[in-house]
Structure formats: structure tokens, C-alpha cells
Design a protein around this motif. Structure first.
Motif, short mmCIF file in Angstrom:
data_model
loop_
_atom_site.label_atom_id
_atom_site.label_comp_id
_atom_site.label_asym_id
_atom_site.label_seq_id
_atom_site.Cartn_x
_atom_site.Cartn_y
_atom_site.Cartn_z
N ASN A 132 0.78 -1.24 0.00
CA ASN A 132 0.00 0.00 0.00
C ASN A 132 0.81 1.30 0.00
N ALA A 133 2.11 1.23 0.16
CA ALA A 133 2.92 2.46 0.20
C ALA A 133 2.97 3.11 -1.18
N ASP A 134 3.06 4.42 -1.21
CA ASP A 134 3.12 5.14 -2.48
C ASP A 134 4.32 4.72 -3.32
N ASP A 135 5.41 4.35 -2.66
CA ASP A 135 6.66 4.03 -3.35
C ASP A 135 6.69 2.62 -3.95
N ARG A 136 5.60 1.89 -3.84
CA ARG A 136 5.60 0.48 -4.23
C ARG A 136 5.72 0.25 -5.74
N HIS A 137 5.52 1.28 -6.53
CA HIS A 137 5.50 1.10 -7.98
C HIS A 137 6.89 1.14 -8.62
N THR A 138 7.91 1.53 -7.86
CA THR A 138 9.26 1.62 -8.39
C THR A 138 10.09 0.45 -7.85
N PRO A 139 10.59 -0.44 -8.71
CA PRO A 139 11.28 -1.64 -8.25
C PRO A 139 12.43 -1.40 -7.28
N ASN A 140 13.25 -0.37 -7.55
CA ASN A 140 14.37 -0.14 -6.64
C ASN A 140 14.01 0.79 -5.47
N HIS A 141 12.70 0.87 -5.20
CA HIS A 141 12.21 1.53 -3.99
C HIS A 141 11.48 0.54 -3.09
N LEU A 142 11.44 -0.72 -3.48
CA LEU A 142 10.74 -1.74 -2.69
C LEU A 142 11.54 -2.13 -1.45
N ALA A 143 10.88 -2.79 -0.52
CA ALA A 143 11.52 -3.22 0.72
C ALA A 143 12.77 -4.03 0.43
N GLY A 144 13.85 -3.70 1.14
CA GLY A 144 15.10 -4.43 0.98
C GLY A 144 15.99 -3.91 -0.12
N SER A 145 15.49 -2.97 -0.91
CA SER A 145 16.30 -2.45 -2.01
C SER A 145 17.40 -1.52 -1.51
N LEU A 146 18.42 -1.34 -2.33
CA LEU A 146 19.41 -0.30 -2.13
C LEU A 146 18.77 0.92 -2.80
N TYR A 147 18.15 1.76 -1.99
CA TYR A 147 17.17 2.73 -2.45
C TYR A 147 17.61 3.55 -3.67
N ASP A 148 16.78 3.49 -4.71
CA ASP A 148 16.93 4.20 -5.97
C ASP A 148 18.15 3.75 -6.77
N LEU A 149 18.74 2.63 -6.33
CA LEU A 149 19.92 2.11 -7.03
C LEU A 149 19.70 0.69 -7.52
N ILE A 150 19.42 -0.25 -6.59
CA ILE A 150 19.24 -1.66 -6.96
C ILE A 150 18.01 -2.20 -6.25
N GLY A 151 17.16 -2.92 -6.99
CA GLY A 151 16.02 -3.57 -6.36
C GLY A 151 15.10 -4.19 -7.40
N SER A 152 14.34 -5.18 -6.97
CA SER A 152 13.37 -5.82 -7.88
C SER A 152 12.30 -6.53 -7.07
N GLU A 154 11.25 -9.43 -7.61
CA GLU A 154 11.59 -10.85 -7.49
C GLU A 154 12.28 -11.17 -6.16
N VAL A 155 13.05 -10.23 -5.63
CA VAL A 155 13.79 -10.50 -4.40
C VAL A 155 13.25 -9.74 -3.19
N SER A 156 12.34 -8.82 -3.42
CA SER A 156 11.75 -8.05 -2.32
C SER A 156 10.55 -8.81 -1.77
N LYS A 157 10.77 -9.49 -0.65
CA LYS A 157 9.73 -10.34 -0.07
C LYS A 157 9.52 -10.01 1.41
N PRO A 158 9.02 -8.81 1.70
CA PRO A 158 8.75 -8.48 3.10
C PRO A 158 7.55 -9.25 3.62
N LYS A 159 7.48 -9.39 4.93
CA LYS A 159 6.33 -10.03 5.55
C LYS A 159 5.18 -9.04 5.61
#
Length: 237
Positions: A132-152, A154-159
Motif C-alpha cells: 500500500n505504500a506510495d513508493d511500491r511502484h518503483t522496483p528499486n524503492h521496494l523493501a530491501g532495495s538499495l534505495y533508488d539504485l538496486i532492487g526488484s 523478485e527478491v523483495s519479499k517483506p512479511k
């Protein structure tokens, strides 16, 4: 006799499990291996709000966790940072976010008057409600990402919101590796060709102080949402 024995065994098992899961403590092995607690589970000792000399009332200890309250007075708001600077370390912690919430752990932070915020110098491992967070639409802004640099995705699996997540930041010799709930979410070396390309394609491309400092403080971000952190441990390498 059998019933009594089973009851005793059950009690021992429960006691053992409870001891093993005790929050904000170090095991004998962790102490021997050089781990330190950054949060004692009872106070904000060792932490202060960025550009102040103490932890503001926006951050409090609740049920063994550092919790941010966005309803606090604006004068009390701000990121919580460690009193000490760290370089080359293994950092583990747990986080829990509110519905639609956003936060992050920012490392390599330089606390200096020329910088108005922790993110101007520090690199962030994102904390986010991916649903539900506003930032959820950008892959490298997802939980666990290196913010605005690396993320996807496929690997962002928060509880689920309200549940505790386990995170790890390994930062040594410029090498950055992140894990969320046991899954590697990012890996890159500062100064490498890959790193330079990531920076060039990010919002940080013209930020003079960003990621400049290998030695710095660690911050828990005030992003305006309720968030909680606990079991914050560091091993200096």
C-alpha cells in the motif's frame, strides 16, 4: 509418572525457546565473535536525533522496540542516528512497518552542518509496505532495495504489515551486500563501473556528498509513518 515427565519436558522446551528468542540481547557466541548491541531494548542510549544532542520524543521504546511516532510535534521529528561512526561492519536488525508505511536504515551518514538530512550523504536500505505504500511502484524503492539504485520485485519479499522482518547490511571495503528475510536483495561495490552507472541513473547523480563517506553513522529514518526497529546488532570487521 509419564504425564508429569511430559509436562516437565514441555516446560523445559518452552523455557529454552523463550530464552533463545529473548530480544535485544547477545548470545555468548555473538559476544565472542565481536558483535555489539546498538539498542539495549530499554532506552535510546547511544542514539540521538540528527543535528541534536539527544533522542527526541518522537522516538520511544515500546515493547522492546524503537518506535517512531509521526504524530509528534514537528520540533521533535527527525531521523534517529547512532552517536558513533562505523566503518566496515556487518549490521543486522529487525523492522516492522505500518500500513502504507515507508522508512529505511541509512548508513555512511555524515553528521555535519553542511548537510541538512541523513540521506544527503547516507545510502539507504529501504523499509516499505510493498502493498500500500506510495513508493511500491518503483522496483528499486521496494523493501530491501538499495534505495533508488538496486532492487526488484523478485527478491523483495517483506512479511505482511505488522510482522517483523529480518534485515542485514554487510558493508566492507566499499562492498555493499543486503539481505531481507534471508534473501539477497542487492550487491555492488562503491566506485566500480556498475556503481558509477547506478549513480548516474539515480536521483543522486548530482548530489555532491552522497555515498562519499565510508565511515559514518547509522540512521533510522523518519519518513512520516509509524515504524519499529529492534534487535539492532553490529560486528565491526
Amino acid at each position: 509418572m509419564k504425564t508429569i515427565s511430559l509436562s516437565i519436558c514441555s516446560c523445559i522446551l518452552l523455557t529454552t525457546v523463550a530464552f533463545a528468542q529473548k530480544l535485544n540481547t547477545l548470545t555468548s557466541k555473538e559476544k565472542k565473535d565481536g558483535w555489539e548491541l546498538l539498542f539495549d531494548g530499554k532506552s535510546t542510549d547511544g542514539w540521538h536525533t540528527y543535528h541534536t544532542d539527544k533522542a527526541s520524543n518522537a522516538w520511544s521504546v515500546q515493547d522492546g522496540a524503537l518506535v517512531f511516532n509521526p504524530a509528534a510535534d514537528k520540533s521533535e521529528r527527525g531521523d534517529l542516528v547512532t552517536d558513533k561512526e562505523y566503518e566496515n561492519y556487518d549490521l543486522t536488525y529487525e523492522w516492522k512497518i505500518s500500513d502504507g508505511g515507508n522508512s529505511g536504515v541509512i548508513f555512511g551518514v555524515k553528521e555535519d552542518a553542511q548537510y541538512g538530512a541523513t540521506y544527503e550523504t547516507g545510502i539507504e536500505m529501504q523499509v516499505l509496505d510493498n502493498i500500500n505504500a506510495d513508493d511500491r511502484h518503483t522496483p528499486n524503492h521496494l523493501a530491501g532495495s538499495l534505495y533508488d539504485l538496486i532492487g526488484s520485485a523478485e527478491v523483495s519479499k517483506p512479511k505482511a504489515v505488522g510482522e517483523w522482518n529480518q534485515a542485514r547490511i554487510l558493508y566492507s571495503g566499499g562492498q555493499i551486500t543486503l539481505w531481507l528475510n534471508g534473501v539477497k536483495t542487492a550487491e555492488v561495490k562503491k566506485g566500480s563501473e556498475e556503481w558509477n552507472q547506478l549513480i548516474a541513473n539515480s536521483k543522486f547523480h548530482d548530489w555532491e556528498g552522497f555515498a562519499k563517506y565510508d565511515k559514518g553513522k547509522i540512521a533510522l529514518q523518519d519518513h512520516g509513518d509509524v515504524v519499529a526497529y529492534r534487535n539492532i546488532k553490529i560486528k565491526q570487521l
